[in-house]
Enzyme design. Structure first.
Site, mmCIF file in Angstrom:
data_model
loop_
_atom_site.group_PDB
_atom_site.id
_atom_site.type_symbol
_atom_site.label_atom_id
_atom_site.label_comp_id
_atom_site.label_asym_id
_atom_site.label_seq_id
_atom_site.Cartn_x
_atom_site.Cartn_y
_atom_site.Cartn_z
ATOM 1 N N GLU A 261 155.743 52.894 120.730
ATOM 2 C CA GLU A 261 156.691 52.474 121.761
ATOM 3 C C GLU A 261 157.515 51.264 121.376
ATOM 4 O O GLU A 261 158.455 50.921 122.055
ATOM 5 C CB GLU A 261 155.933 52.183 123.055
ATOM 6 C CG GLU A 261 155.262 53.439 123.586
ATOM 7 C CD GLU A 261 154.598 53.253 124.929
ATOM 8 O OE1 GLU A 261 154.100 52.148 125.176
ATOM 9 O OE2 GLU A 261 154.587 54.211 125.704
ATOM 10 N N ALA A 262 157.135 50.593 120.287
ATOM 11 C CA ALA A 262 157.890 49.412 119.866
ATOM 12 C C ALA A 262 158.487 49.689 118.494
ATOM 13 O O ALA A 262 157.840 50.293 117.636
ATOM 14 C CB ALA A 262 156.975 48.196 119.809
ATOM 15 N N GLY B 175 156.170 68.538 115.771
ATOM 16 C CA GLY B 175 157.244 68.130 116.673
ATOM 17 C C GLY B 175 156.909 66.853 117.418
ATOM 18 O O GLY B 175 157.222 66.705 118.593
ATOM 19 N N THR C 271 155.933 49.282 112.564
ATOM 20 C CA THR C 271 156.629 49.809 111.388
ATOM 21 C C THR C 271 156.559 51.330 111.218
ATOM 22 O O THR C 271 157.267 51.882 110.374
ATOM 23 C CB THR C 271 156.065 49.145 110.111
ATOM 24 O OG1 THR C 271 154.640 49.050 110.219
ATOM 25 C CG2 THR C 271 156.655 47.776 109.910
ATOM 26 N N ALA D 35 158.002 62.005 114.414
ATOM 27 C CA ALA D 35 158.417 62.209 113.016
ATOM 28 C C ALA D 35 159.144 63.537 112.847
ATOM 29 O O ALA D 35 160.194 63.608 112.189
ATOM 30 C CB ALA D 35 157.196 62.153 112.100
ATOM 31 N N LYS E 267 164.023 44.784 122.567
ATOM 32 C CA LYS E 267 163.011 44.004 121.858
ATOM 33 C C LYS E 267 163.710 43.062 120.883
ATOM 34 O O LYS E 267 164.482 43.507 120.039
ATOM 35 C CB LYS E 267 162.079 44.967 121.104
ATOM 36 C CG LYS E 267 161.074 44.255 120.233
ATOM 37 C CD LYS E 267 160.127 45.217 119.551
ATOM 38 C CE LYS E 267 159.322 44.485 118.497
ATOM 39 N NZ LYS E 267 158.515 45.380 117.675
HETATM 40 P P1 FAD Z 1 152.118 63.370 115.898
HETATM 41 O O1 FAD Z 1 152.701 62.667 117.059
HETATM 42 O O2 FAD Z 1 150.635 63.514 115.837
HETATM 43 O O3 FAD Z 1 152.756 64.831 115.851
HETATM 44 C C1 FAD Z 1 152.163 65.871 115.107
HETATM 45 C C2 FAD Z 1 152.843 67.195 115.423
HETATM 46 O O4 FAD Z 1 152.292 68.207 114.587
HETATM 47 C C3 FAD Z 1 152.658 67.649 116.865
HETATM 48 O O5 FAD Z 1 153.866 68.216 117.345
HETATM 49 C C4 FAD Z 1 151.597 68.748 116.735
HETATM 50 O O6 FAD Z 1 151.718 69.707 117.738
HETATM 51 C C5 FAD Z 1 151.973 69.341 115.376
HETATM 52 N N1 FAD Z 1 150.864 70.076 114.760
HETATM 53 C C6 FAD Z 1 149.736 69.577 114.196
HETATM 54 N N2 FAD Z 1 148.943 70.587 113.795
HETATM 55 C C7 FAD Z 1 149.584 71.737 114.075
HETATM 56 C C8 FAD Z 1 149.276 73.128 113.919
HETATM 57 N N3 FAD Z 1 148.118 73.536 113.385
HETATM 58 N N4 FAD Z 1 150.167 74.038 114.345
HETATM 59 C C9 FAD Z 1 151.361 73.660 114.902
HETATM 60 N N5 FAD Z 1 151.709 72.366 115.088
HETATM 61 C C10 FAD Z 1 150.817 71.425 114.679
HETATM 62 N N6 FAD Z 1 154.743 53.415 115.745
HETATM 63 C C11 FAD Z 1 155.724 52.539 115.983
HETATM 64 O O7 FAD Z 1 156.758 52.586 115.317
HETATM 65 N N7 FAD Z 1 155.579 51.589 116.944
HETATM 66 C C12 FAD Z 1 154.459 51.455 117.667
HETATM 67 O O8 FAD Z 1 154.400 50.595 118.552
HETATM 68 C C13 FAD Z 1 153.379 52.339 117.395
HETATM 69 N N8 FAD Z 1 152.201 52.226 118.055
HETATM 70 C C14 FAD Z 1 151.174 53.054 117.695
HETATM 71 C C15 FAD Z 1 149.906 52.853 118.254
HETATM 72 C C16 FAD Z 1 148.828 53.652 117.868
HETATM 73 C C17 FAD Z 1 147.470 53.393 118.444
HETATM 74 C C18 FAD Z 1 149.027 54.707 116.943
HETATM 75 C C19 FAD Z 1 147.893 55.589 116.546
HETATM 76 C C20 FAD Z 1 150.283 54.902 116.399
HETATM 77 C C21 FAD Z 1 151.343 54.079 116.751
HETATM 78 N N9 FAD Z 1 152.591 54.236 116.162
HETATM 79 C C22 FAD Z 1 153.583 53.338 116.416
HETATM 80 C C23 FAD Z 1 152.830 55.331 115.254
HETATM 81 C C24 FAD Z 1 153.631 56.413 115.941
HETATM 82 O O9 FAD Z 1 152.977 56.836 117.116
HETATM 83 C C25 FAD Z 1 153.777 57.573 114.995
HETATM 84 O O10 FAD Z 1 154.220 57.111 113.749
HETATM 85 C C26 FAD Z 1 154.807 58.512 115.476
HETATM 86 O O11 FAD Z 1 154.518 58.911 116.785
HETATM 87 C C27 FAD Z 1 154.900 59.716 114.578
HETATM 88 O O12 FAD Z 1 153.808 60.552 114.758
HETATM 89 P P2 FAD Z 1 153.894 61.960 114.064
HETATM 90 O O13 FAD Z 1 155.082 62.680 114.589
HETATM 91 O O14 FAD Z 1 153.779 61.782 112.601
HETATM 92 O O15 FAD Z 1 152.541 62.698 114.507
#
Ligand code: FAD
Length: 499
Positions: free
Chosen positions: A49-50, A13, A343, A16, A78
């Site tokens: 955030e961007a 959650g 991206t 993505a 932006k």
């Molecule tokens: P996460 O945010 O890690 O979410 C994972 C989810 O899975 C969480 O809800 C967690 O609770 C759940 N989960 C994992 N394991 C379990 C389990 N065992 N049981 C139950 N639930 C579980 N993107 C941009 O577009 N612009 C930016 O400026 C940007 N800056 C970034 C800077 C940094 C340093 C990083 C690292 C990333 C950045 N990103 C940026 C990328 C962006 O943060 C991610 O693409 C976006 O937040 C999506 O993350 P996610 O949802 O895939 O993963």
């Protein structure tokens, strides 16, 4: 035997997971059961955030009003990214969204500028980019209809990713997405075909489904830990593998753009929101220690730090298959490219769109899976190359990091594009690539890759006509700009606060 797809389970959650859930609820909420599992204890990355302009359309499709979105996510506008000290120390350029000048017939504007430059008539191309001119003047406004033949400004957002996920969660759950909170302890595979049948929660209950979207972040709970899909490591081209992130109080200009400042072994971002400024230092741990990286970040804030800096670790690369068996990896579970061109959230959006166009009905079709994986591969690789270009095309040699970047061998396709641009001032790319020619042109020119030639179609104007045409475009941009409020006033009008 093919199994009909009736229940879709989203694991995770973060941004993505909730983007996937909200989009699926909008288009497949009446035909499929949708279930999202997340663990608050594990938490999210939440520093994205961007963004880039396609998110405007994503919100529109979900029925999210833009003013509500800006208010609820503490968002700002932006218009592009300023790159400081990337080509050389002391130099800066903007990679702005939207058009450069305006074309004449089939000839892109930048070809006329290249000809003017060859004639010694003009040196500064940024004055022909409406988004750049507006961004540098700290202005933004909604142009209902441009007053000249120019295209309207193209915008994206800066926002608080945690607040965006919360907004999407409200939308998705209101449209019937079931949410289960808790930690998944194991993935249950079907003994016959190895497909995922269910995820098992710590209390022993199971969430079963036909198709699983793995949005579990870097750990890739299903795609990697359960299915062992494999990861293609690109750190030899993109060696940055860590980031410190910290919010600070607002200070300095309220910029309608992201700033990326090159540092000794990476770069630092600055993203102004309404309630704070987001900052981060992305660096290569092979070249710089964590303490030094943190102290560079803390020494370059506009205002007081609002939290302890947080360390994030990553590896550039992508999952070998984004879709494996009945699991589709979206977000960080699918791969990671550093946020230099903002991206990641877009890659989430485009994976969702791709999945929706191929949503399986009476079972999973191997040919469609192969098609999905091939399109995802190409998309990732082309964005990867665009990011590598920023490191490769530099004159910096003041640190071992920059010397190595400058001399590294780049992927063949990128090497071809660099040669092609240097020869002709053109970028030949695939039709559905994310970054258009105008983006490549701005980064090539900004990083000092200057073409020897230009398109002969630019010779359609006499020298006198060329001078008049360039002056006309500058005047049009000035005319459009004069009608725009400041970015601070625009956001204040929406948020009801002063910036
Ligand atoms: P996460 O945010 O890690 O979410 C994972 C989810 O899975 C969480 O809800 C967690 O609770 C759940 N989960 C994992 N394991 C379990 C389990 N065992 N049981 C139950 N639930 C579980 N993107 C941009 O577009 N612009 C930016 O400026 C940007 N800056 C970034 C800077 C940094 C340093 C990083 C690292 C990333 C950045 N990103 C940026 C990328 C962006 O943060 C991610 O693409 C976006 O937040 C999506 O993350 P996610 O949802 O895939 O993963």
């Amino acid at each position: 035997m093919r199994k009909p797809i009736r229940t879709i389970v989203i694991v995770g959650g973060g941004t993505a997971g909730w983007m996937s859930a909200a989009a699926l609820a909008r288009v497949a909420g009446k035909t499929h059961r949708l279930h999202l599992v997340e663990s608050e204890e594990i938490g999210t990355v939440g520093v994205g955030e961007a963004t880039i302009p396609p998110l405007v359309t994503f919100n529109r499709v979900l029925g999210i009003n833009e003013d509500d979105f800006l208010r609820e996510t503490q968002g700002t506008i932006k218009l592009g990214i300023e790159f400081k000290d990337w080509w050389r120390r002391g130099h800066r350029y903007m990679h702005a969204f939207g058009a450069i000048g305006r074309p004449l017939g089939l000839t892109p504007f930048h070809q006329f500028w290249l000809r003017a430059r060859a004639l010694g008539l003009d040196g500064d191309w940024e004055q022909y980019v409406p988004n750049t001119v507006a961004a540098r003047a700290l202005r933004y406004g909604r142009q209902q209809r441009p007053r000249t033949p120019l295209e309207p400004l193209t915008h994206a957002f800066h926002f608080d990713a945690g607040l965006y996920a919360a907004l999407l969660r409200r939308h998705a759950t209101a449209q019937g997405v079931k949410r289960t909170e808790g930690r998944i302890r194991r993935t249950v595979l079907n003994a016959f075909d190895g497909h995922v049948e269910a995820v098992e929660m710590e209390d022993g209950s199971r969430v079963a489904g036909d198709l699983f979207i793995d949005c579990s972040g870097f750990r890739g709970l299903l795609i990697e830990q359960a299915l062992g899909t494999g990861f293609e490591d690109w750190s030899h081209w993109l060696p940055c593998d860590r980031a410190w992130a910290v919010p600070c109080a607002n200070g300095g200009d309220f910029t309608p753009y992201t700033r990326s400042t090159a540092q000794g072994a990476g770069w630092q971002w600055r993203i102004p929101l309404q309630h704070r400024t987001g900052n981060g230092h992305v660096y290569a741990s092979r070249y710089m220690g964590d303490d030094e990286a943190a102290s560079i970040l803390m020494g370059n804030l506009d205002g007081e730090g609002l939290a302890e800096p947080r360390l994030l670790r990553f590896t550039a690369g992508r999952r070998r298959q984004m879709w494996n068996r009945n699991v589709v990896a979206i977000g960080l579970a699918g791969g990671f490219l550093e946020p230099l061109e903002s991206t990641s959230i877009h890659l989430v959006q485009s994976a969702i769109s791709r999945l929706l166009t191929m949503l399986p009905n009476e079972g999973i079709d191997a040919e469609e899976v192969a098609d999905f994986n091939e399109k995802s591969r190409l998309e990732y690789e082309r964005i990867r190359d665009f990011i590598i270009l920023h490191y490769k095309a530099t004159e910096r040699d003041d640190t071992p990091f920059w010397r190595d970047c400058r001399h590294m061998a780049v992927p063949d396709e990128l090497a071809r594009r660099m040669r092609h641009f240097q020869a002709h001032g053109r970028v030949s790319r695939l039709y559905d690539e994310l970054f258009l020619e105008v983006s490549w042109v701005q980064v090539f020119l900004g990083q000092g890759v200057l073409p020897r030639g230009y398109n002969p179609l630019a010779d359609q104007l006499t020298e006198k006509e060329l001078v008049a045409f360039l002056a006309e475009v500058r005047a049009m941009i000035g005319h459009e700009l004069s009608a725009l409020p400041t970015h601070a006033d625009f956001i204040a009008g929406i948020a009801g606060a002063v910036f």
